[in-house]
Design a protein around this motif. Structure first.
Motif, PDB file in Angstrom:
ATOM      1  N   ARG A  59       0.810  -1.212   0.000  1.00 18.45           N
ATOM      2  CA  ARG A  59       0.000   0.000   0.000  1.00 18.45           C
ATOM      3  C   ARG A  59       0.851   1.274   0.000  1.00 18.45           C
ATOM      4  N   LYS A  60       2.033   1.227   0.595  1.00 22.44           N
ATOM      5  CA  LYS A  60       2.864   2.429   0.638  1.00 22.44           C
ATOM      6  C   LYS A  60       4.308   2.081   0.295  1.00 22.44           C
ATOM      7  N   ILE A  61       4.862   2.834  -0.666  1.00 24.42           N
ATOM      8  CA  ILE A  61       6.236   2.645  -1.119  1.00 24.42           C
ATOM      9  C   ILE A  61       6.989   3.948  -0.862  1.00 24.42           C
ATOM     10  N   LEU A  62       8.099   3.865  -0.165  1.00 23.54           N
ATOM     11  CA  LEU A  62       8.932   5.037   0.077  1.00 23.54           C
ATOM     12  C   LEU A  62      10.032   5.102  -0.969  1.00 23.54           C
ATOM     13  N   LEU A  63      10.218   6.278  -1.566  1.00 20.88           N
ATOM     14  CA  LEU A  63      11.290   6.487  -2.535  1.00 20.88           C
ATOM     15  C   LEU A  63      12.116   7.703  -2.113  1.00 20.88           C
ATOM     16  N   ASN A 123       5.708   2.164 -11.873  1.00 21.50           N
ATOM     17  CA  ASN A 123       5.213   0.835 -12.253  1.00 21.50           C
ATOM     18  C   ASN A 123       4.693   0.062 -11.039  1.00 21.50           C
ATOM     19  N   PHE A 124       5.423   0.156  -9.929  1.00 25.16           N
ATOM     20  CA  PHE A 124       4.994  -0.532  -8.708  1.00 25.16           C
ATOM     21  C   PHE A 124       3.673   0.040  -8.191  1.00 25.16           C
ATOM     22  N   ALA A 125       3.570   1.377  -8.173  1.00 21.76           N
ATOM     23  CA  ALA A 125       2.351   2.014  -7.673  1.00 21.76           C
ATOM     24  C   ALA A 125       1.143   1.588  -8.493  1.00 21.76           C
ATOM     25  N   ARG A 126       1.296   1.530  -9.799  1.00 28.16           N
ATOM     26  CA  ARG A 126       0.191   1.112 -10.668  1.00 28.16           C
ATOM     27  C   ARG A 126      -0.120  -0.369 -10.472  1.00 28.16           C
ATOM     28  N   ARG A 127       0.918  -1.182 -10.318  1.00 30.71           N
ATOM     29  CA  ARG A 127       0.703  -2.626 -10.183  1.00 30.71           C
ATOM     30  C   ARG A 127      -0.058  -2.955  -8.909  1.00 30.71           C
ATOM     31  N   PHE A 128       0.301  -2.290  -7.805  1.00 31.67           N
ATOM     32  CA  PHE A 128      -0.290  -2.622  -6.510  1.00 31.67           C
ATOM     33  C   PHE A 128      -1.419  -1.671  -6.097  1.00 31.67           C
ATOM     34  N   GLY A 129      -1.701  -0.652  -6.901  1.00 31.30           N
ATOM     35  CA  GLY A 129      -2.660   0.361  -6.477  1.00 31.30           C
ATOM     36  C   GLY A 129      -2.182   1.046  -5.217  1.00 31.30           C
ATOM     37  N   ALA A 130      -0.880   1.373  -5.182  1.00 35.15           N
ATOM     38  CA  ALA A 130      -0.227   1.851  -3.958  1.00 35.15           C
ATOM     39  C   ALA A 130       0.135   3.325  -4.056  1.00 35.15           C
ATOM     40  N   HIS A 131       0.563   3.871  -2.921  1.00 31.82           N
ATOM     41  CA  HIS A 131       1.027   5.247  -2.867  1.00 31.82           C
ATOM     42  C   HIS A 131       2.552   5.279  -2.894  1.00 31.82           C
ATOM     43  N   LEU A 132       3.104   6.109  -3.771  1.00 31.97           N
ATOM     44  CA  LEU A 132       4.549   6.287  -3.882  1.00 31.97           C
ATOM     45  C   LEU A 132       4.920   7.596  -3.192  1.00 31.97           C
ATOM     46  N   ALA A 133       5.579   7.486  -2.028  1.00 30.44           N
ATOM     47  CA  ALA A 133       5.962   8.667  -1.249  1.00 30.44           C
ATOM     48  C   ALA A 133       7.405   9.026  -1.572  1.00 30.44           C
ATOM     49  N   VAL A 134       7.599  10.060  -2.386  1.00 27.87           N
ATOM     50  CA  VAL A 134       8.939  10.503  -2.759  1.00 27.87           C
ATOM     51  C   VAL A 134       9.430  11.490  -1.707  1.00 27.87           C
ATOM     52  N   LEU A 135      10.630  11.253  -1.197  1.00 33.09           N
ATOM     53  CA  LEU A 135      11.166  12.045  -0.083  1.00 33.09           C
ATOM     54  C   LEU A 135      12.575  12.534  -0.405  1.00 33.09           C
ATOM     55  N   HIS A 136      12.794  13.819  -0.200  1.00 27.68           N
ATOM     56  CA  HIS A 136      14.146  14.381  -0.292  1.00 27.68           C
ATOM     57  C   HIS A 136      14.510  14.976   1.067  1.00 27.68           C
TER      58      HIS A 136
END
Length: 292
Positions: free
Chosen positions: A5-9, A26-39
């Protein structure tokens, strides 16, 4: 781990960032997940204690200004990369960080925090299903490698390392490097999310790689409980290098992903003498899931 459900990048800089964003998308679309991009921006005030180490106050101030300028440049570049990526991928919703995320639909967010990357990233990783990191090329972007190891050792969650070049398509062929250790068991669990929908799954094992613990045939039994059909293939070291043999076996299988345990031996030993983890980090050209 089957339900993502949640992927940290974490993106320390733009180095290898596009490839990581594409894999995360691609992962977010495959799993219907949220991609949290962090700097994470370094805090220039961390340089201040150097004044007690022989540097004058004026020299420390110059260092702080230089660090702040460099930090601002990296933050601007990373944010610009994210904005450009989002603009060319309108099919995934961009939402503010910490806002309610759409359930079961792919989404992305971008956040900038200040502080120590080695503390902030693992803390966020502990509440993510896995952390995706750009490929940690040695050389210019040493911080990428520091991010990878901070998550590996301090988050308790798997790390997925994006390839250097933008990947094409979804992950359909998964290899699991097995040697009977707790680390490889953790990686096996993390790989279930991809193995469940893969076209083919292979367990790779080697006599020179095996430690005390379950054998590859036992892994096949475990996967069958999850409805996953796989085969087990023994590989040989190449030039007496197990890591090289493992990657060669992945290439023979035309694998999109390799899942493996990381640092069954100490990291220091691997840095000095070499090891499977180090070889894979330095030479893999496919997506790699590692876990400790």
């Amino acid at each position: 781990m089957k339900d993502v459900r949640k992927i940290l990048l974490p993106l320390p800089s733009i180095s290898n960032g596009e490839a990581a964003l594409i894999r995360g998308y691609n992962f977010a679309r495959r799993f219907g997940a949220h991609l949290a991009v962090l700097h994470v921006r370094p805090d220039g005030r961390d340089i201040a204690p150097m004044a007690g180490e022989g540097l004058s106050g004026a020299m420390v101030e110059d260092l702080m200004r230089s660090a702040e300028h460099e930090s601002a440049r990296h933050a601007h570049e990373v944010h610009q990369l994210f904005e450009q990526f989002a603009a060319t991928h309108p099919d995934i919703q961009v939402v503010p960080p910490r806002s309610p995320f759409p359930w079961d639909e792919p989404s992305m967010s971008f956040n900038i925090l200040s502080g120590a990357e080695s503390e902030i990233v693992p803390a966020h990783a502990r509440l993510s299903d896995f952390t995706l990191v750009p490929h940690p090329d040695s050389g210019e972007e040493v911080s990428s490698s520091e991010t990878l190891h901070a998550v590996l050792f301090d988050s308790g969650r798997p790390v997925v390392i994006a390839p250097r070049t933008p990947p094409q398509g979804l992950i359909k062929r998964v290899c699991i490097g097995w040697n009977g250790t707790a680390e490889s068991s953790s990686a096996l669990r993390g790989a279930l999310a991809w193995a469940l929908t893969a076209d083919a799954v292979r367990v790779l094992h080697c006599e020179d790689y095996q430690r005390r613990g379950p054998k590859a045939r036992d892994v096949l039994d475990y996967l069958s409980f999850h409805g996953i059909k796989a085969d087990a293939v023994a590989f040989n070291p190449v030039d007496r290098d197990v890591g090289k043999g493992l990657l060669a076996a992945c290439k023979d299988f035309d694998a999109d992903m390799l899942a493996m345990g990381a640092y069954s031996h100490s990291r220091l030993r691997q840095l000095i003498l070499g090891g499977v983890t180090r070889h894979v980090l330095e030479h893999a050209d496919l997506t790699v899931l590692m876990s400790r």
